[in-house]
Every structure is written in structure tokens, then in C-alpha cells.
Design an enzyme around this catalytic site. Structure first.
Site, PDB file in Angstrom:
ATOM      1  N   ASP A  94      10.432   5.386  -9.994  1.00  0.00           N
ATOM      2  CA  ASP A  94      10.108   6.071 -11.249  1.00  0.00           C
ATOM      3  C   ASP A  94      10.864   7.381 -11.411  1.00  0.00           C
ATOM      4  O   ASP A  94      11.218   7.767 -12.527  1.00  0.00           O
ATOM      5  CB  ASP A  94       8.600   6.345 -11.327  1.00  0.00           C
ATOM      6  N   SER A 126       0.808  -1.204   0.000  1.00  0.00           N
ATOM      7  CA  SER A 126       0.000   0.000   0.000  1.00  0.00           C
ATOM      8  C   SER A 126       0.850   1.267   0.000  1.00  0.00           C
ATOM      9  O   SER A 126       1.523   1.564  -0.962  1.00  0.00           O
ATOM     10  CB  SER A 126      -0.938  -0.057   1.206  1.00  0.00           C
ATOM     11  N   LYS A 139      -0.680  -4.187  -3.418  1.00  0.00           N
ATOM     12  CA  LYS A 139      -1.987  -3.605  -3.114  1.00  0.00           C
ATOM     13  C   LYS A 139      -2.041  -2.203  -3.725  1.00  0.00           C
ATOM     14  O   LYS A 139      -1.489  -1.263  -3.188  1.00  0.00           O
ATOM     15  CB  LYS A 139      -2.237  -3.534  -1.612  1.00  0.00           C
TER      16      LYS A 139
END
Length: 442
Positions: free
Chosen positions: A321, A310, A335
Site C-alpha cells: 500500500d 497473519s 488471516k
């Protein structure tokens, strides 16, 4: 431990109460005006009631009340029906009764009424692992290693950890009596008054000179603030700019979305952190960096594993990224959904999935997880004993070093034990960090 919530759901909570972009709401929210339909959607005309299904529901309820082997009251049947509605949607949507709702609030806020003791179990007894500083326990002189043999006169032997913790937690201001045994001596009583306990979700230390380590155990409302303080403390303890940072997100089940955003914001200067998409307008959110990078752009490694879920995955995905950190470890839990907590009357709430989140590059990690840049599986470290080799500096009459500097004879002193000594993944992360530091010229 006392400071750990029993609520183990991997819920990523955007504490929106019908869209309020704030942290978890402790109080029921006033009714909000209905949001306008998003562009391109059908008008929000209410569908007719499913009369046939409602008749079936009423018939089933009547049959259960009439024929079940034991009497069942209406309240129980209706609450079970509500739980069934939520539990069959997805694994993270749920109906929260008063106790579960209170635990979720404690979990996200990091505050509860208690004594400030970390406890463990040993030989059937409850043992004090450590009193937390500036809490009723530490002020009363409770020490690590003390055994708690009674709580308010009731013996603890045979009780589960959860039962003992429940009895020690309670309303702020209430008194409680613990009977302790220290070093095998005579039992003695300590009377304490429960107070607000603030649990810290961030731990930090220097692994070696120049290399900082920050561990986040879960994402609470104040986690972003705690990471900021941890970075400042590491710089102060190091005495100069750090050479690198390890961010440990292993076995972190997640928590508050805003806290995850704040944590990433401490490590990047610009760019997108995360965005969410859902059916309702209030679930369309974008979070970007504010330019307050407090890490001074030093080399960084983020550790994840299958227990990282999460909010942890939001942080790892954003750092990956944005090319800010090397992500190391094993693939995370996967998740990628967002839950909104909607308070109801009578201290109850609905926790329902309202959106999916995406990393800056548009990745949804739902049921896939974050794949680390470098996979390092958990392993045991076995330290071999080094032979006692004599060095040139041990020889009598050896020549000095013309370049200056002290001689370095065989060392007989043992180094202080550090976390990386028996944590293979952490040791590998530190080795990589050192390499990154060298190649970056720090």
C-alpha cells in the site's frame, strides 16, 4: 528442528493482557478495571444468566457421568466444555492448557531451555544438522553429521522427531547425557547442561554484490531488532550502500503484531502501517512509521506465498500500500484477524479473536489474502550445461582492448552455489530487483 515450536497455529498475537500494549505476557495479569463503554454503545448492563441453558448443561454433565462406558471425572468434562466453547467460535480462538501456553510463550519469545542443536531424521536415527553457535552443544564439541543414538541411556531409534526434541528440551540448568556416533565410529557419551536457547527468526546474506536477502521465518518479540541488525550487516558486508533488498516472507505463519510493525518501520519513513478494529476500546489501535527507515530507500521486493499468514500479511500489505516494495509470489493465506492472549490461573490461557486488522489503504485481507503485484509460481530450475565456447581472448595473439581492462577468456571455474540457484521465485525476484536498480540509477 529443535528451535522450531510444535505449535503451528497461525495466530497473530497482540500480547494484550486486558489491553496492555506490550508483547506477550508470561505472567497472569492483575485484574483490570472494566473499560468504559465506547461512545454510541448501550450501557454495559449484565444480561441475566441463561438459567435454562445452564440447567441443560448440568443435566448433560450428570448423564455423561452416570451413563458413559467409562468413568469420567469432573475436571475432564469441564475442560472439554471450555475447549468446545472456544473452538466453535472461529479457527483461531482456543483454550490453552499449560503445555500449549508454554509452547506459545516459547514461540513468541524465541527462548527455551535446551541444548542448541538443529536435528533431522535419517534411517530411523536422529542426526545433528548443525549445532547453534555459543550453546551447550557447540561448546561440547558436537558436530554436524553426528548421530544421537541415545538420550539419557534410552535408544532414539524408532522415536519420532517430536519425542526426541521433547526429551532434549527441559529445565534450564539440568544435565542430560547424549550418546553419539561420529563417522561410523564407537559410541561415546557427552554430558551437557541445558541453557537458555535464543532462536533467531531472521537470516540474511548477500545474494550478489549489492543485493541483500533477508528471510523472516516467524515474528517473535525480537524480530524487529534482528532485522535492524541484518540490514546493518548487509551494508557492512557489501562495503557500500546496497542496490536492493529482497524480503522473504514465504511460509511465515505470523506471530507478534508489534514485531511486524517494527519490521515495516525499518523500511518506510512515514505513513500508516496497520490499524485494528474490534468491539472493545482496547482493540482499536493504529500503528504508524516513526521515520527511522534503515533500508536507505533502496529498491525492494517482498516474496509471499500461500504459507504467508497473519503478521507476514501485515508486512506485505503495508509495503504494498505504501508503494515501498513490489510484492511477488502467490496469494497469501488470508488471516486478517487479531488474537489476544488472556492468561488464567494454573498456567492456562485463553486465546480469543478480538479484532480485525486493515492495511493502510483500509483493506481487510480476511479469507482473501494479499494478492501479489507480480504472480510467480513455484517451479523447478533445471540448469543446462553451457557449451565450452572459445572466446576471442582465448586465441593466441589476439589484439588487446584499446579501452583498457583485463582480457576475459573462457572461465573454467564454477561459481559458488547460492540460494537463488535452485529457487525459481527468488531468482525472479533478484532479476526484477536488478532491473529496478538499473532504472532507478543506482
Amino acid at each position: 528442528m529443535l528451535h522450531l515450536s510444535r505449535l503451528t497455529s497461525l495466530a497473530l498475537t497482540i500480547a494484550l493482557v486486558i489491553g496492555a500494549p506490550l508483547a506477550f505476557a508470561a505472567q497472569p495479569a492483575p485484574a483490570a478495571a472494566p473499560a468504559p463503554a465506547p461512545a454510541g454503545t448501550a450501557a454495559t448492563t449484565k444480561a441475566p444468566l441463561p438459567l435454562e441453558e445452564l440447567r441443560t448443561f448440568a443435566e448433560v454433565m450428570d448423564r455423561i457421568k452416570a451413563a458413559y462406558v467409562e468413568p469420567v471425572d469432573d475436571k475432564t468434562l469441564l475442560e472439554n466444555a471450555i475447549k468446545g466453547m472456544l473452538s466453535n467460535l472461529d479457527p483461531h480462538s482456543a483454550y490453552l492448557g499449560p503445555e500449549d501456553f508454554a509452547e506459545l510463550q516459547e514461540s513468541t519469545s524465541g527462548e527455551f531451555g535446551g541444548l542448541g542443536i538443529e536435528v533431522g531424521a535419517e534411517d530411523g536415527f536422529i542426526k545433528v544438522v548443525s549445532p547453534i553457535d555459543d550453546t551447550p552443544a557447540s561448546k561440547a564439541g558436537i558436530q554436524a553429521g553426528d548421530f544421537i543414538v541415545k538420550i539419557n541411556g534410552a535408544p532414539t531409534r524408532g522415536q519420532s522427531m517430536t519425542e526426541a526434541v521433547d526429551k532434549m528440551r527441559g529445565k534450564i540448568g539440568q544435565k542430560i547425557t547424549l550418546t553419539l556416533v561420529r563417522d561410523g565410529g564407537t559410541p561415546f557419551d557427552v554430558v551437557l547442561t541445558r541453557a537458555t536457547i535464543q532462536v533467531k527468526s531472521v537470516k540474511a546474506q548477500l545474494l550478489e554484490s549489492g543485493y541483500g536477502y533477508i528471510r523472516i521465518t516467524q515474528f517473535q518479540v525480537k524480530t524487529g531488532e534482528e532485522v535492524s541488525k541484518a540490514l546493518a550487516k548487509l551494508r557492512k558486508d557489501n562495503g557500500k550502500k546496497l542496490n536492493g533488498i529482497i524480503l522473504d516472507l514465504r511460509n511465515n505463519p505470523g506471530g507478534v503484531l508489534q514485531a511486524a510493525v517494527e519490521v515495516v518501520d525499518h523500511f518506510i519513513t512515514k505513513g500508516l502501517i496497520v490499524y485494528t478494529k474490534g468491539r472493545i476500546a482496547n482493540s482499536e489501535l493504529r500503528f504508524s512509521a516513526t521515520g527511522k527507515d534503515e533500508s536507505e530507500a533502496v529498491p525492494m521486493v517482498a516474496l509471499i506465498n500461500g504459507g504467508s499468514a497473519s503478521a507476514s500479511e501485515i508486512v506485505a500489505g503495508a509495503l504494498q500500500d505504501q508503494k515501498r516494495a513490489v510484492v511477488m509470489g502467490t496469494t497469501s493465506f488470508g488471516k486478517g484477524s487479531v488474537q489476544t492472549v488472556l492468561p488464567l490461573n494454573n498456567d492456562r490461557a485463553l486465546k480469543i479473536t478480538t479484532a480485525l486488522y486493515f492495511t493502510p489503504n483500509g483493506r481487510s485481507i480476511q479469507a482473501q489474502g494479499i494478492v501479489p503485484d507480480i504472480e510467480v509460481r513455484k517451479a523447478k530450475i533445471t540448469n543446462e550445461q553451457d557449451g565450452e565456447y572459445f572466446k576471442e581472448a582465448d586465441l593466441q595473439g589476439h589484439l588487446g582492448n584499446g579501452n583498457g581492462g583485463a582480457d576475459k577468456p573462457t572461465s573454467s571455474s564454477k561459481a559458488k552455489a547460492m540460494p537463488q540457484d535452485d529457487d525459481y521465485q527468488l531468482a525472479q525476484a533478484l532479476s526484477l530487483l536488478k532491473g529496478l536498480s538499473i532504472t532507478s540509477g543506482r
